[in-house]
Design a protein around this motif. Structure first.
Motif, PDB file in Angstrom:
ATOM      1  N   ASP A   1       0.895  -1.213   0.041  1.00 30.95           N
ATOM      2  CA  ASP A   1      -0.100   0.120  -0.132  1.00 30.95           C
ATOM      3  C   ASP A   1       1.000   1.416  -0.080  1.00 30.95           C
ATOM      4  OD1 ASP A   1      -3.017  -1.109   0.517  1.00 30.95           O
ATOM      5  OD2 ASP A   1      -1.807  -2.358   1.819  1.00 30.95           O
ATOM      6  N   ILE A   2       0.395   2.227  -0.509  1.00 27.40           N
ATOM      7  CA  ILE A   2       1.369   3.628  -0.843  1.00 27.40           C
ATOM      8  C   ILE A   2       0.809   4.633   0.017  1.00 27.40           C
ATOM      9  CG2 ILE A   2       2.470   5.178  -2.421  1.00 27.40           C
ATOM     10  CD1 ILE A   2       2.095   2.859  -4.559  1.00 27.40           C
ATOM     11  N   PHE A   3       1.631   5.384   0.705  1.00 24.04           N
ATOM     12  CA  PHE A   3       1.206   6.367   1.691  1.00 24.04           C
ATOM     13  C   PHE A   3       1.841   7.685   1.281  1.00 24.04           C
ATOM     14  CE2 PHE A   3       1.115   2.448   4.187  1.00 24.04           C
ATOM     15  CZ  PHE A   3      -0.251   2.271   4.440  1.00 24.04           C
ATOM     16  N   HIS A   4       1.017   8.651   0.712  1.00 27.86           N
ATOM     17  CA  HIS A   4       1.437  10.129   0.421  1.00 27.86           C
ATOM     18  C   HIS A   4       1.657  10.769   1.641  1.00 27.86           C
ATOM     19  CE1 HIS A   4       1.798  10.959  -3.888  1.00 27.86           C
ATOM     20  NE2 HIS A   4       0.989  11.977  -3.735  1.00 27.86           N
ATOM     21  N   PHE A   5       2.585  11.528   1.818  1.00 29.55           N
ATOM     22  CA  PHE A   5       2.898  12.199   2.874  1.00 29.55           C
ATOM     23  C   PHE A   5       3.155  13.838   2.626  1.00 29.55           C
ATOM     24  CE2 PHE A   5       3.896   8.404   5.009  1.00 29.55           C
ATOM     25  CZ  PHE A   5       3.245   8.462   6.281  1.00 29.55           C
ATOM     26  N   ASP A   6       2.620  14.627   3.517  1.00 28.30           N
ATOM     27  CA  ASP A   6       2.741  16.047   3.001  1.00 28.30           C
ATOM     28  C   ASP A   6       4.276  16.235   3.237  1.00 28.30           C
ATOM     29  OD1 ASP A   6       2.972  19.043   4.421  1.00 28.30           O
ATOM     30  OD2 ASP A   6       1.115  18.775   3.300  1.00 28.30           O
ATOM     31  N   GLU A   7       4.612  17.482   2.802  1.00 28.15           N
ATOM     32  CA  GLU A   7       6.115  17.838   2.839  1.00 28.15           C
ATOM     33  C   GLU A   7       6.647  18.208   4.098  1.00 28.15           C
ATOM     34  OE1 GLU A   7       8.977  19.075   1.105  1.00 28.15           O
ATOM     35  OE2 GLU A   7       8.261  17.857  -0.805  1.00 28.15           O
ATOM     36  N   THR A   8       5.626  18.401   5.012  1.00 33.46           N
ATOM     37  CA  THR A   8       6.011  18.853   6.489  1.00 33.46           C
ATOM     38  C   THR A   8       6.906  17.889   7.174  1.00 33.46           C
ATOM     39  OG1 THR A   8       3.701  18.600   6.979  1.00 33.46           O
ATOM     40  CG2 THR A   8       4.499  20.750   6.555  1.00 33.46           C
ATOM     41  N   VAL A   9       6.376  16.472   6.766  1.00 35.34           N
ATOM     42  CA  VAL A   9       7.204  15.455   7.524  1.00 35.34           C
ATOM     43  C   VAL A   9       8.561  15.498   7.440  1.00 35.34           C
ATOM     44  CG1 VAL A   9       7.313  13.802   5.574  1.00 35.34           C
ATOM     45  CG2 VAL A   9       6.859  12.956   7.696  1.00 35.34           C
ATOM     46  N   LYS A  10       9.165  16.113   6.428  1.00 38.56           N
ATOM     47  CA  LYS A  10      10.597  16.371   6.302  1.00 38.56           C
ATOM     48  C   LYS A  10      11.072  16.917   7.626  1.00 38.56           C
ATOM     49  CE  LYS A  10      12.381  17.415   2.350  1.00 38.56           C
ATOM     50  NZ  LYS A  10      12.836  17.940   1.181  1.00 38.56           N
ATOM     51  N   ARG A  11      10.438  17.968   8.281  1.00 44.22           N
ATOM     52  CA  ARG A  11      10.684  18.388   9.578  1.00 44.22           C
ATOM     53  C   ARG A  11      10.686  17.637  10.908  1.00 44.22           C
ATOM     54  NH1 ARG A  11       7.321  22.877   7.717  1.00 44.22           N
ATOM     55  NH2 ARG A  11       5.858  22.291   9.275  1.00 44.22           N
ATOM     56  N   ASN A  12      10.149  16.337  10.543  1.00 45.24           N
ATOM     57  CA  ASN A  12       9.691  15.382  11.497  1.00 45.24           C
ATOM     58  C   ASN A  12      10.198  13.952  11.128  1.00 45.24           C
ATOM     59  OD1 ASN A  12       9.218  14.360  14.272  1.00 45.24           O
ATOM     60  ND2 ASN A  12       7.183  14.760  13.911  1.00 45.24           N
ATOM     61  N   PRO A  13      11.338  13.667  10.824  1.00 48.91           N
ATOM     62  CA  PRO A  13      11.577  12.311  10.123  1.00 48.91           C
ATOM     63  C   PRO A  13      11.590  11.195  10.998  1.00 48.91           C
ATOM     64  CG  PRO A  13      13.563  13.846  10.409  1.00 48.91           C
ATOM     65  CD  PRO A  13      12.366  14.645  10.866  1.00 48.91           C
ATOM     66  N   THR A  14      12.029  11.505  12.233  1.00 51.52           N
ATOM     67  CA  THR A  14      11.658  10.386  13.416  1.00 51.52           C
ATOM     68  C   THR A  14      10.340   9.845  13.305  1.00 51.52           C
ATOM     69  OG1 THR A  14      11.725  11.900  15.123  1.00 51.52           O
ATOM     70  CG2 THR A  14      13.616  10.944  14.441  1.00 51.52           C
ATOM     71  N   ALA A  15       9.221  10.862  13.080  1.00 51.30           N
ATOM     72  CA  ALA A  15       7.866  10.302  13.047  1.00 51.30           C
ATOM     73  C   ALA A  15       7.543   9.135  12.382  1.00 51.30           C
ATOM     74  CB  ALA A  15       6.890  11.368  13.239  1.00 51.30           C
ATOM     75  N   ILE A  16       8.049   9.132  11.193  1.00 51.00           N
ATOM     76  CA  ILE A  16       8.236   8.139  10.217  1.00 51.00           C
ATOM     77  C   ILE A  16       8.642   6.713  10.689  1.00 51.00           C
ATOM     78  CG2 ILE A  16       9.094   7.232   7.868  1.00 51.00           C
ATOM     79  CD1 ILE A  16       6.759   9.294   7.609  1.00 51.00           C
ATOM     80  N   LEU A  17       9.668   6.917  11.390  1.00 50.87           N
ATOM     81  CA  LEU A  17      10.189   5.543  12.214  1.00 50.87           C
ATOM     82  C   LEU A  17       9.130   5.131  13.045  1.00 50.87           C
ATOM     83  CD1 LEU A  17      12.662   7.079  11.051  1.00 50.87           C
ATOM     84  CD2 LEU A  17      13.907   5.774  13.026  1.00 50.87           C
ATOM     85  N   ASP A  18       8.469   5.837  13.579  1.00 50.32           N
ATOM     86  CA  ASP A  18       7.340   5.394  14.550  1.00 50.32           C
ATOM     87  C   ASP A  18       6.027   4.577  13.939  1.00 50.32           C
ATOM     88  OD1 ASP A  18       8.488   6.076  16.841  1.00 50.32           O
ATOM     89  OD2 ASP A  18       7.688   8.084  16.897  1.00 50.32           O
ATOM     90  N   ILE A  19       6.023   5.365  12.812  1.00 50.62           N
ATOM     91  CA  ILE A  19       4.674   4.811  11.809  1.00 50.62           C
ATOM     92  C   ILE A  19       5.076   3.398  11.311  1.00 50.62           C
ATOM     93  CG2 ILE A  19       3.261   5.280   9.807  1.00 50.62           C
ATOM     94  CD1 ILE A  19       3.520   8.375  10.440  1.00 50.62           C
ATOM     95  N   ILE A  20       6.275   3.410  10.641  1.00 46.49           N
ATOM     96  CA  ILE A  20       6.792   2.081  10.229  1.00 46.49           C
ATOM     97  C   ILE A  20       6.741   1.181  11.205  1.00 46.49           C
ATOM     98  CG2 ILE A  20       8.582   1.015   9.072  1.00 46.49           C
ATOM     99  CD1 ILE A  20       9.453   3.645   7.777  1.00 46.49           C
ATOM    100  N   LYS A  21       7.186   1.263  12.322  1.00 48.70           N
ATOM    101  CA  LYS A  21       7.216   0.210  13.699  1.00 48.70           C
ATOM    102  C   LYS A  21       5.903  -0.085  13.958  1.00 48.70           C
ATOM    103  CE  LYS A  21      11.750   1.759  15.137  1.00 48.70           C
ATOM    104  NZ  LYS A  21      12.577   2.253  16.410  1.00 48.70           N
ATOM    105  N   GLY A  22       5.111   1.032  13.954  1.00 46.79           N
ATOM    106  CA  GLY A  22       3.554   0.619  14.467  1.00 46.79           C
ATOM    107  C   GLY A  22       2.851  -0.043  13.285  1.00 46.79           C
ATOM    108  N   ALA A  23       3.176   0.260  12.079  1.00 48.55           N
ATOM    109  CA  ALA A  23       2.420  -0.660  11.005  1.00 48.55           C
ATOM    110  C   ALA A  23       3.082  -1.996  11.001  1.00 48.55           C
ATOM    111  CB  ALA A  23       3.014   0.195   9.591  1.00 48.55           C
ATOM    112  N   PHE A  24       3.980  -2.318  11.022  1.00 46.65           N
ATOM    113  CA  PHE A  24       4.835  -3.423  11.187  1.00 46.65           C
ATOM    114  C   PHE A  24       3.944  -4.454  12.263  1.00 46.65           C
ATOM    115  CE2 PHE A  24       8.749  -2.485   8.363  1.00 46.65           C
ATOM    116  CZ  PHE A  24       8.004  -2.804   7.356  1.00 46.65           C
ATOM    117  N   SER A  25       3.977  -3.712  13.579  1.00 47.16           N
ATOM    118  CA  SER A  25       3.402  -4.276  14.635  1.00 47.16           C
ATOM    119  C   SER A  25       1.944  -4.744  14.286  1.00 47.16           C
ATOM    120  CB  SER A  25       3.605  -3.388  15.850  1.00 47.16           C
ATOM    121  OG  SER A  25       2.592  -2.396  15.900  1.00 47.16           O
ATOM    122  N   LYS A  26       1.297  -4.020  13.454  1.00 46.39           N
ATOM    123  CA  LYS A  26      -0.045  -4.396  13.067  1.00 46.39           C
ATOM    124  C   LYS A  26      -0.060  -5.421  11.979  1.00 46.39           C
ATOM    125  CE  LYS A  26      -2.574  -1.158  15.526  1.00 46.39           C
ATOM    126  NZ  LYS A  26      -3.699  -1.667  16.423  1.00 46.39           N
ATOM    127  N   GLY A  27       0.781  -6.008  11.430  1.00 46.20           N
ATOM    128  CA  GLY A  27       1.014  -6.872  10.666  1.00 46.20           C
ATOM    129  C   GLY A  27       1.095  -6.837   9.169  1.00 46.20           C
TER     130      GLY A  27
END
Length: 513
Positions: A418-444
Motif C-alpha cells: 500500500d502506498i502512503f502519500h505524506f505532506d512535505e512537512t514530514v521532512k521536519r519530523n523524520p523520526t515520526a516516520i520511524l514510529d509509523i513504520i514500526k507501528g504498521a509492522f506491529s499491526k501486521g
C-alpha cells in the motif's frame, strides 16, 4: 498475417522507441503469433474479456516472468558460460555482477533482481576506505541505471546496518536515479534506527526504498528471499514462471446472487480458471520450451527449478466489495466502513483458501502451490483499483488506513503493498516516520511504501518515474522502458492524486498504535 505486418511496421516506424525498445516490442509480436498453451474455451473467453489477465506475457512463454539468480553462489563458484572466475576483490566483484546482470532474463527484458547488494559485496571490502567504497559504488550505480533502464529492476539492502547499505542510500540521494528500485529489509532486532532513519530521509529525496517487514516475509520461504520488480517476494535461486491475475470487479459485475453465493460459487469458479491458466503456462515453459534444461543459469546451479513457483494475482478488491455491499442494500465502502472492511478480509481469506487447495506442477518452491499476490495494477486499469488497495483519492487518515489493510497482509507470501502519500512537512519530523513504520509492522503490515506528495519522483504502482521523464517521454520518448506505462497510469489512473497525510508529533503518532 496482414495484421502482424501492420503491427511490425508500426513498431519499426515509431520514432519515440529506441533500438532496444523496438526489439522488445517486435519479439512480443512474434511470440504472440503462436498458439496459446492449451486451456479451456471458457478460460480463453475470460482472457479475451480481461476477466483473467496474463499481463501481456505473450502466447508462448519462453522465459520465466521473474528470475532471482543466486548471485552469492555465482560469486563463489564463477560462471563458466561467461568465462567468469570467482572475484578476489571489490572491483572484480562489481565487474562480475555487471556482466552477469546483462544475461538475466525476465518479462521486461531486464533483470528484475540484482541481489541483496550489501551482503554480496561486504566480503570484498577488505581494507577499502568508506570514500573508496563510495567512489566505486557510485560508478556501479550509474552503470545500472544506464545499462538496465527499466524501473522494475530491483536491489535489496539490509536488514543489518553496514557501510555498503549506507553508501547505497547516500548515492541514491545524490544521483536521484529511477533505477534501481530499492527495498530495505527491516528487522527490529537487526536493523538500527539510524539506518531506518537514513532510509526515510532517502525516501524524501527519491521516493525509495520500500521498507519490508523482514521477519514476516522471511518466514514464508524455505530459504532466502528477494523483493523484486515492484515489490514481489520470491525465493532466491528461483522465482516465478508466470503471474496471472483475476479481475475481481468484473466477476462481481457478472455475479447474480448474494454475497454467500459469490464466495462459494463465482469466486471459486474464476479462481479455478485462473489456476488453470497458470498451470498451462508453467507446463509450457518447463515441458515444451525446456527453459530449465537449457539456460546456463539453471545448468550451472545459479537457479533451480525446485526454487520456482507461479503467482496468482488479483486486482479490483475495492470495487468488488463496494458492489457487493450495494447489491445487498448497504452503502458501505471499503476503507471507510468496518462492515465493508470485514467483507474484504473474508473475500481475501476465501480466495487464499482456493489458491492453496490447488496443487500445481513445477511449483515446489511453495510446496506445489502458487504464491498469493496483490497485483499492483498496470496502465490499462481504469475502472479497477490495484490489488487490495483503497481507491486513490478516498484514502482515510494514516491510522485508519493502516488498520484497514494491515490485517490481511499476512496472507500474501507473493507480496502486497500500500502506498502512503505524506505532506512535505514530514521532512521536519523524520523520526515520526520511524514510529509509523514500526507501528504498521506491529499491526501486521508486510511492506511499507511512502513518498512525498509533491516530490519529483512519483510512485506509480510499485515502480517509480520522475516528472521530468514523463515530460520528456511525451515529447520525444524515453530511454526508460517503463516510462510508457507510467505516462498511461498518470493519464488514466490518477496515481498522483493520492490523499496526502500529515504527521504530527512523535508522541501523538505513537499513541495511535
Amino acid at each position: 498475417m496482414e495484421e502482424i505486418k501492420s503491427r511490425v511496421l508500426q513498431v519499426l516506424t515509431d520514432g519515440n522507441l529506441n533500438y532496444r525498445q523496438k526489439k522488445h516490442h517486435l519479439a512480443y509480436i512474434a511470440e504472440s503469433s503462436q498458439d496459446y498453451p492449451t486451456i479451456s474455451e471458457e478460460a480463453k473467453d475470460a482472457l479475451d474479456q480481461k476477466i483473467i489477465c496474463d499481463l501481456f506475457e505473450g502466447s508462448a512463454p519462453y522465459r520465466p516472468r521473474y528470475v532471482l539468480p543466486d548471485y552469492a553462489y555465482a560469486l563463489k563458484n564463477g560462471v563458466e558460460y561467461l568465462e567468469l572466475d570467482p572475484p578476489t576483490n571489490f572491483d572484480e566483484a562489481i565487474n562480475f555482477l555487471s556482466i552477469l546482470y546483462l544475461q538475466v532474463p525476465s518479462i521486461t527484458g531486464y533483470s528484475v533482481y540484482l541481489g541483496n547488494i550489501d551482503t554480496l559485496l561486504l566480503d570484498y571490502v577488505g581494507d577499502l576506505s568508506e570514500d573508496e567504497i563510495y567512489r566505486k559504488m557510485k560508478l556501479f550505480w550509474r552503470f545500472i541505471d544506464r545499462s538496465l533502464p527499466d524501473a522494475f529492476v530491483h536491489i535489496n539492502i539490509g536488514p543489518v546496518d553496514n557501510v555498503i547499505a549506507r553508501t547505497v542510500l547516500r548515492i541514491e540521494r545524490e544521483l536521484k536515479q529511477v533505477v534501481p528500485n530499492l527495498t530495505l529489509k527491516y528487522d527490529s532486532e537487526l536493523t538500527s534506527d539510524e539506518l531506518l532513519l537514513e532510509a526515510s530521509k532517502t525516501v524524501f529525496e527519491v521516493a525509495k526504498p520500500h521498507v519490508a517487514n523482514h521477519k514476516m516475509t522471511a518466514s514464508d520461504f524455505k530459504g532466502n528471499y528477494g523483493v523484486v520488480s515492484c515489490y514481489n517476494s520470491l525465493p532466491i535461486g528461483g522465482g516465478s514462471h508466470t503471474l496471472i491475475r483475476l479481475n475481481l470487479k468484473k466477476i462481481t459485475d457478472l455475479h447474480k446472487g448474494d454475497i454467500k453465493s459469490f464466495l462459494s460459487d463465482t469466486l471459486k469458479k474464476y479462481c479455478e480458471m485462473t489456476l488453470d491458466v497458470i498451470e498451462a503456462r508453467s507446463k509450457y515453459l518447463v515441458e515444451s520450451v525446456k527453459y530449465y534444461d537449457t539456460d546456463f543459469l539453471a545448468k550451472e546451479g545459479i537457479i533451480a527449478l525446485a526454487n520456482f513457483s507461479a503467482m496468482f494475482g488479483f486486482y479490483g478488491l475495492a470495487e468488488c466489495v463496494n458492489q457487493l455491499m450495494k447489491n445487498s442494500g448497504r452503502e458501505h465502502t471499503y476503507g471507510k466502513d468496518e462492515e465493508a472492511n470485514q467483507l474484504a478480509h473474508l473475500i481475501l481469506e476465501t480466495m487464499k483458501k482456493y489458491v492453496d487447495a490447488r496443487e500445481l506442477p513445477y511449483c515446489e518452491a511453495n510446496d506445489g502451490r502458487a504464491f498469493f499476490h496483490a497485483q499492483s495494477g498496470i496502465d490499462i486499469d481504469i475502472e479497477e483499483t490495484a490489488g487490495a488497495r483503497i481507491p486513490i483519492g478516498s484514502e482515510p487518515d494514516i491510522y485508519s488506513h493502516i488498520n484497514t489493510v494491515a490485517p490481511h497482509h499476512h496472507l500474501f507470501n507473493g507480496g502486497i503493498s500500500d502506498i502512503f502519500h505524506f505532506d512535505e512537512t514530514v521532512k521536519r519530523n523524520p523520526t515520526a516516520i520511524l514510529d509509523i513504520i514500526k507501528g504498521a509492522f506491529s499491526k501486521g503490515m508486510r511492506m511499507f511504501t511512502f513518498n512525498l506528495s509533491n516530490g519529483e519522483f512519483i510512485r506509480i504502482t510499485g515502480y517509480l518515474v520522475r516528472r521530468s521523464d514523463l515530460k520528456e517521454f511525451r515529447e520525444e520518448g524515453s530511454r526508460y522502458g517503463s516510462a510508457l506505462f507510467a505516462a498511461n497510469s498518470m493519464d488514466h489512473a490518477n496515481v498522483d492524486n493520492r490523499v496526502s497525510k500529515r504527521v504530527i508529533s512523535n508522541e501523538q503518532v505513537a499513541s495511535k498504535y
